[in-house]
Design an enzyme around this catalytic site. Structure first.
Site, short mmCIF file in Angstrom:
data_model
loop_
_atom_site.label_atom_id
_atom_site.label_comp_id
_atom_site.label_asym_id
_atom_site.label_seq_id
_atom_site.Cartn_x
_atom_site.Cartn_y
_atom_site.Cartn_z
N PHE A 95 0.86 -1.19 0.00
CA PHE A 95 0.00 0.00 0.00
C PHE A 95 0.89 1.24 0.00
CE2 PHE A 95 -2.76 3.11 2.28
CZ PHE A 95 -3.74 3.21 1.31
N ASP A 166 6.66 -2.90 8.58
CA ASP A 166 5.31 -2.42 8.31
C ASP A 166 4.39 -3.60 8.56
OD1 ASP A 166 2.86 -1.66 7.31
OD2 ASP A 166 3.67 -0.56 5.60
N HIS A 169 -0.66 -5.30 8.24
CA HIS A 169 -1.51 -6.47 7.93
C HIS A 169 -1.32 -7.58 8.96
CE1 HIS A 169 -0.94 -5.48 3.33
NE2 HIS A 169 -1.54 -4.50 3.99
N GLN A 193 -7.03 0.90 10.93
CA GLN A 193 -8.03 1.46 10.01
C GLN A 193 -9.17 0.44 9.86
OE1 GLN A 193 -7.83 -0.03 6.70
NE2 GLN A 193 -9.58 1.10 5.89
N LYS A 196 -8.69 -3.22 8.79
CA LYS A 196 -7.60 -4.03 9.36
C LYS A 196 -8.11 -5.06 10.37
CE LYS A 196 -4.95 -1.95 6.61
NZ LYS A 196 -3.91 -0.97 6.53
N ARG A 225 7.57 16.86 22.45
CA ARG A 225 7.55 17.27 23.85
C ARG A 225 7.69 16.05 24.77
NH1 ARG A 225 2.56 20.89 26.28
NH2 ARG A 225 3.80 21.91 27.89
N TYR A 232 6.95 23.81 27.91
CA TYR A 232 7.00 23.91 26.45
C TYR A 232 8.38 23.61 25.89
CZ TYR A 232 2.46 25.73 27.45
OH TYR A 232 1.19 25.84 27.95
N ARG A 242 -1.16 11.62 18.64
CA ARG A 242 -1.78 10.89 19.75
C ARG A 242 -3.16 10.35 19.38
NH1 ARG A 242 0.05 15.81 22.38
NH2 ARG A 242 -2.11 16.46 22.15
C1 LIG Z 1 -3.25 0.19 5.83
C2 LIG Z 1 -1.79 0.23 5.57
C3 LIG Z 1 -0.96 1.26 6.05
C4 LIG Z 1 -1.47 2.57 6.60
O1 LIG Z 1 -2.38 2.52 7.57
P1 LIG Z 1 -3.47 3.71 7.77
O2 LIG Z 1 -3.90 3.46 9.18
O3 LIG Z 1 -4.54 3.49 6.78
O4 LIG Z 1 -2.78 5.01 7.63
C5 LIG Z 1 0.41 1.14 5.89
N1 LIG Z 1 0.94 0.08 5.26
C6 LIG Z 1 0.19 -0.90 4.75
C7 LIG Z 1 0.87 -2.04 4.07
C8 LIG Z 1 -1.21 -0.85 4.87
O5 LIG Z 1 -1.96 -1.81 4.31
#
Ligand SMILES: *Cc1c(COP(=O)(O)O)cnc(C)c1O
Length: 402
Positions: A95, A166, A169, A193, A196, A225, A232, A242
């Site tokens: 992605f 990453d 998934h 998201q 997921k 921070r 600050y 966050r």
């Molecule tokens: C969904 C996804 C992301 C990003 O996630 P979001 O929460 O949608 O920003 C990053 N890498 C891969 C491979 C993804 O499938």
């Protein structure tokens, strides 16, 4: 048996399980966070409790929950010391967030091919792409199948590169020898998201291997921070990533569903894989020993080109499957086919033609790849076998029509 897209009866008369799923656990969690009275992490417990439980399940030292998976990658890269002028090697088949996160922090993403069997980044291609400015590798655990982490670690050690996982998934995935994602010693980024494997609609998390990196991740995600600062003191240029307490509370409840759902998906994916291989019309993602636990964010496969038969149009096949009641989607475009990949900072050591020549597997996935949403693996064995039945029906009709 006319195709459903032509008005026939669809293979699926009843829909697959809904996604996202929720119950009284999520309802209670939302009320619990509401009644805290304070709805951000600085005065609540929900983010802290969720981070601890998530880190523990994945064998990580600690975690920082953030607003989405894209920003998780940006922060992880920054915490790892990656910045303007640096190159980051990424798989071409992923992605867009994987490469866009690099660009957002001023680094250049260099796309390389994936392995034909697991569809995860090819260590040999990584090695061949290392240049004087290369600083990091992003290992995308494609569809929940862990990358060849041992080969990547060897390359990273030899060339002093940082690995970022990453794991958008790969909630609950485990690698060779039953190793948790948090046990590889690198930062790992997750997404929550809506699609997921666990979700609060939006959300993300950076899993950290030690305290030092956790502190840096926190800084970059907390507008630079430090925790407890009252004067600050913004020590780095960060962002506000966050996550709200409501989302963290929902995610704690979602985490409670993950292991049971993963068991069901693995069982059904195994059955579907065997059935499809016997059927001989498509080739599923191969599961190797690197996928000790494969949570199946996607069930990924490519359309085979059968000798003496016309080549089917992938997009037409997906449309026909959807009409049959199967939640099917086209696989990702190769990154270098997407306009933003060539925007600043764009790679200068490669051009489109070179990318195409160097990435035959990503090319093939983009043209012939299909994935099935994981919710279709949460039903019964018969529900699962209907996916294979729909593929056979669509194939037979489309071949016959040509
Ligand atoms: C969904 C996804 C992301 C990003 O996630 P979001 O929460 O949608 O920003 C990053 N890498 C891969 C491979 C993804 O499938």
């Amino acid at each position: 048996m006319t195709l459903a897209i032509h008005g026939g009866t669809p293979v699926r008369q009843t829909p697959y399980p809904d996604w996202p799923q929720f119950g009284v656990e999520e309802e209670n969690a939302l009320l619990r966070s509401l009644h805290q009275g304070q709805w951000w992490r600085m005065q609540g417990r929900e983010n802290l409790d969720f981070e601890q439980a998530f880190a523990q399940l994945h064998g990580g030292h600690s975690a920082f929950a953030v607003s989405n998976g894209t920003v998780a990658l940006e922060i992880a890269l920054q915490a790892a010391g990656i910045g303007p002028g640096d190159e980051v090697i990424v798989p071409a088949f992923t992605f867009i967030s994987t490469s866009m996160a690099c660009q957002r922090i001023g680094a250049t993403a260099i796309a390389v091919d994936v392995l034909a069997d697991t569809l995860c980044i090819d260590p040999a291609a990584v090695l061949a792409s290392i240049g004087p400015r290369t600083r990091a590798i992003i290992a995308v655990h494609m569809a929940g199948h862990l990358c060849d982490m041992h080969s990547l670690a060897r390359i990273a050690d030899q060339h002093r590169l940082v690995i970022i996982q990453d794991a958008a998934h790969a909630h609950g995935a485990r690698g060779l020898g039953d190793t948790g994602i948090g046990e590889y010693g690198s930062l790992a980024c997750f997404s929550f998201q809506n699609f997921k494997l666990m979700t609060a609609g939006e959300g993300g998390l950076v899993l950290c291997p030690n305290e030092e990196l956790r502190e840096k991740v926190f800084l970059y995600g907390n507008v630079g921070r430090p925790l407890g600062d009252r004067s600050y003191q913004h020590t780095v240029v960060g962002t506000n990533a966050r996550l709200s307490e409501f989302s963290a509370a929902v995610l704690s409840a979602q985490l409670g569903r993950l292991e049971q759902q993963t068991r069901v998906r693995q069982h059904n994916a195994h059955l579907l894989g065997e059935t499809l291989v016997r059927q001989g019309l498509v080739t599923p993602q191969v599961r190797t020993a690197d996928a000790h636990t494969h949570p199946y964010y996607m069930f990924l496969f490519t359309l085979d080109d059968l000798p003496g038969q016309p080549q089917l149009d992938r997009n037409q096949v997906v449309d026909c499957l959807v009409a049959e009641g199967i939640p099917a989607f086209r696989a990702y475009q190769a990154l270098y086919r997407i306009p933003s990949y060539w925007q600043a900072p764009a790679p200068t050591r490669q051009n489109l033609e070179q990318c195409i020549a160097a990435c035959p597997v990503s090319e093939r996935m983009a043209q012939r790849g299909i994935w099935i949403h994981h919710r279709a693996l949460l039903g019964t064995e018969q529900d699962t076998l209907d996916i294979a039945a729909a593929i056979a029906k669509v194939h037979q009709h489309l071949v016959g029509a040509q």
